[in-house]
Design a protein around this motif. Structure first.
Motif, PDB file in Angstrom:
ATOM      1  N   LYS A 155     -14.960  32.222  18.029  1.00 53.71           N
ATOM      2  CA  LYS A 155     -15.330  30.818  17.786  1.00 53.71           C
ATOM      3  C   LYS A 155     -16.609  30.720  16.967  1.00 53.71           C
ATOM      4  CE  LYS A 155     -15.416  26.275  18.589  1.00 53.71           C
ATOM      5  NZ  LYS A 155     -14.376  25.328  18.178  1.00 53.71           N
ATOM      6  N   ASN A 169     -15.272  23.210  13.298  1.00 54.11           N
ATOM      7  CA  ASN A 169     -14.884  23.188  14.704  1.00 54.11           C
ATOM      8  C   ASN A 169     -13.383  23.036  14.928  1.00 54.11           C
ATOM      9  OD1 ASN A 169     -16.186  23.550  17.181  1.00 54.11           O
ATOM     10  ND2 ASN A 169     -15.909  21.403  17.714  1.00 54.11           N
ATOM     11  N   THR A 172     -11.375  26.347  13.581  1.00 53.65           N
ATOM     12  CA  THR A 172     -11.570  27.576  14.354  1.00 53.65           C
ATOM     13  C   THR A 172     -10.593  27.604  15.525  1.00 53.65           C
ATOM     14  OG1 THR A 172     -13.315  26.503  15.651  1.00 53.65           O
ATOM     15  CG2 THR A 172     -14.021  27.868  13.806  1.00 53.65           C
ATOM     16  N   ASP A 173     -10.434  26.458  16.193  1.00 56.38           N
ATOM     17  CA  ASP A 173      -9.512  26.386  17.332  1.00 56.38           C
ATOM     18  C   ASP A 173      -8.060  26.537  16.893  1.00 56.38           C
ATOM     19  OD1 ASP A 173     -11.754  25.979  18.846  1.00 56.38           O
ATOM     20  OD2 ASP A 173     -11.378  23.863  19.242  1.00 56.38           O
ATOM     21  N   PRO A 183     -10.615  31.903  21.815  1.00 58.58           N
ATOM     22  CA  PRO A 183     -11.805  31.763  20.961  1.00 58.58           C
ATOM     23  C   PRO A 183     -13.001  32.530  21.503  1.00 58.58           C
ATOM     24  CG  PRO A 183     -11.313  29.716  22.113  1.00 58.58           C
ATOM     25  CD  PRO A 183     -10.158  30.616  22.350  1.00 58.58           C
ATOM     26  N   THR A 184     -12.950  32.936  22.771  1.00 54.33           N
ATOM     27  CA  THR A 184     -14.039  33.710  23.366  1.00 54.33           C
ATOM     28  C   THR A 184     -13.870  35.215  23.149  1.00 54.33           C
ATOM     29  OG1 THR A 184     -12.801  33.646  25.449  1.00 54.33           O
ATOM     30  CG2 THR A 184     -14.544  32.009  25.149  1.00 54.33           C
ATOM     31  N   TYR A 237      -6.549  21.361  18.949  1.00 57.43           N
ATOM     32  CA  TYR A 237      -7.814  20.635  18.783  1.00 57.43           C
ATOM     33  C   TYR A 237      -7.680  19.190  19.254  1.00 57.43           C
ATOM     34  CZ  TYR A 237     -12.147  18.821  16.872  1.00 57.43           C
ATOM     35  OH  TYR A 237     -13.378  18.236  16.746  1.00 57.43           O
ATOM     36  N   LYS A 253     -10.149  22.286  27.505  1.00 55.19           N
ATOM     37  CA  LYS A 253     -11.349  22.034  26.700  1.00 55.19           C
ATOM     38  C   LYS A 253     -12.526  22.731  27.358  1.00 55.19           C
ATOM     39  CE  LYS A 253     -14.554  18.350  25.373  1.00 55.19           C
ATOM     40  NZ  LYS A 253     -14.854  16.904  25.478  1.00 55.19           N
ATOM     41  N   LYS A 259     -20.462  23.681  21.267  1.00 59.24           N
ATOM     42  CA  LYS A 259     -19.350  23.144  20.480  1.00 59.24           C
ATOM     43  C   LYS A 259     -18.123  22.934  21.362  1.00 59.24           C
ATOM     44  CE  LYS A 259     -21.420  23.496  16.417  1.00 59.24           C
ATOM     45  NZ  LYS A 259     -21.745  22.323  15.583  1.00 59.24           N
ATOM     46  N   LYS A 260     -17.409  21.827  21.121  1.00 55.84           N
ATOM     47  CA  LYS A 260     -16.145  21.613  21.808  1.00 55.84           C
ATOM     48  C   LYS A 260     -15.142  22.681  21.378  1.00 55.84           C
ATOM     49  CE  LYS A 260     -15.351  17.472  20.320  1.00 55.84           C
ATOM     50  NZ  LYS A 260     -14.682  16.163  20.112  1.00 55.84           N
ATOM     51  N   CYS A 261     -14.397  23.183  22.336  1.00 52.68           N
ATOM     52  CA  CYS A 261     -13.429  24.232  22.034  1.00 52.68           C
ATOM     53  C   CYS A 261     -12.149  23.955  22.825  1.00 52.68           C
ATOM     54  CB  CYS A 261     -14.006  25.594  22.405  1.00 52.68           C
ATOM     55  SG  CYS A 261     -12.927  26.961  21.979  1.00 52.68           S
ATOM     56  N   TYR A 263      -8.147  25.308  23.704  1.00 57.77           N
ATOM     57  CA  TYR A 263      -7.266  26.475  23.648  1.00 57.77           C
ATOM     58  C   TYR A 263      -6.254  26.433  24.790  1.00 57.77           C
ATOM     59  CZ  TYR A 263     -10.306  28.264  27.360  1.00 57.77           C
ATOM     60  OH  TYR A 263     -11.011  28.416  28.527  1.00 57.77           O
TER      61      TYR A 263
END
Length: 269
Positions: A155, A169, A172-173, A183-184, A237, A253, A259-261, A263
């Motif tokens: 991410k 943002n 990326t997701d 994303p981690t 997203y 979420k 940042k909001k993420c 997945y």
């Protein structure tokens, strides 16, 4: 914040609307949106034609006839609209360019800017930006060299404009979802096969988003049927709590590095 697909969509559509048109009037309603005095800005811009519009990362570059450039970064909340007094959006316009038969409105530039720069100043602005995902020189080999030096999470790495220019943002997701990676996930945990998969996902997601006009909600002009088409096609997203179309689990979420993420932990690993 507009990302690569949104800005490239703007570039292509604006090129059909204002290229080689003469700027006959400039209205500046917010001094902080420009980098010089209003008098200097108007003197260098009025009477000039826009010869070319280029994009670099999340920036647009308007090349004027006199050799000066206007560097635009919309930042958070910034949009543009081409129209007239009759059909203009009822929102505050920080800068307005008049092209006689139409106007270009720069809207929501509270954090964004439109700077008047020389070619040398533009080069200095861009010198630290990473490669362009759409550039032919951005190959799997080049991407592998870059990401093999990284140890952070996907991410934050993909968000880094020094790493690759233009991804923000939202994408990326979407890229991590397409590649089926959380994303981690750490970059130094990627195998060569993973890197190839991630590279393909970057290309495919950004191209699909561009074909659909990006996720900007407001059309660029009155008959614009393209802009914003990706907004209803995001797969993760801003889809918190919705069902994953691939595995049926709920989309999550999370906040990662402020940042909001979004997945799906069911099919992203």
């Amino acid at each position: 914040m507009p990302e690569l697909p949104e800005m490239e969509n703007y570039r292509r559509l604006l090129s059909k609307q204002i290229l080689h048109k003469t700027i006959t009037k400039v209205t500046i309603n917010r001094q902080k949106s420009i980098n010089v005095s209003e008098d200097v800005f108007s003197q260098k811009v009025i009477g000039q034609s826009v010869m070319e519009i280029q994009r670099r990362g999340k920036h647009l570059l308007f090349q004027l006839q006199n050799g000066y450039n206007l560097l635009l970064h919309l930042m958070l909340g910034g949009i543009m609209y081409v129209g007239s007094v009759e059909d203009q959006p009822k929102r505050t316009k920080q800068i307005i360019f008049d092209f006689n038969e139409r106007e270009l409105f720069f809207i929501g530039l509270r954090l964004g800017y439109l700077h008047l720069l020389t070619h040398e100043e533009v080069e200095a602005e861009f010198q630290d930006l990473g490669p362009e995902p759409f550039d032919p020189t951005f190959t799997l080999e080049k991407f592998s060299e870059l990401i093999e030096k990284k140890k952070g999470r996907l991410k934050t790495t993909l968000l880094d404009q020094h790493f690759i220019a233009g991804i923000g943002n939202c994408y990326t997701d979407e890229i991590c979802y397409h590649a089926e990676f959380l994303p981690t996930k750490k970059c130094n945990e990627l195998t060569s096969q993973d890197i190839q998969k991630l590279f393909s996902s970057i290309k495919l997601v950004l191209n699909r988003a561009l074909e659909l006009g990006g996720y900007m909600e407001m059309p660029l002009y009155q008959q614009d049927q393209l802009t914003g088409g990706y907004n209803e096609n995001c797969l993760v997203y801003d889809r918190e709590g919705e069902t994953c179309t691939r595995c049926g689990q709920r989309i999550i979420k999370e906040i990662i590095s402020s940042k909001k993420c979004f997945y799906c932990e069911g099919c992203q690993h």
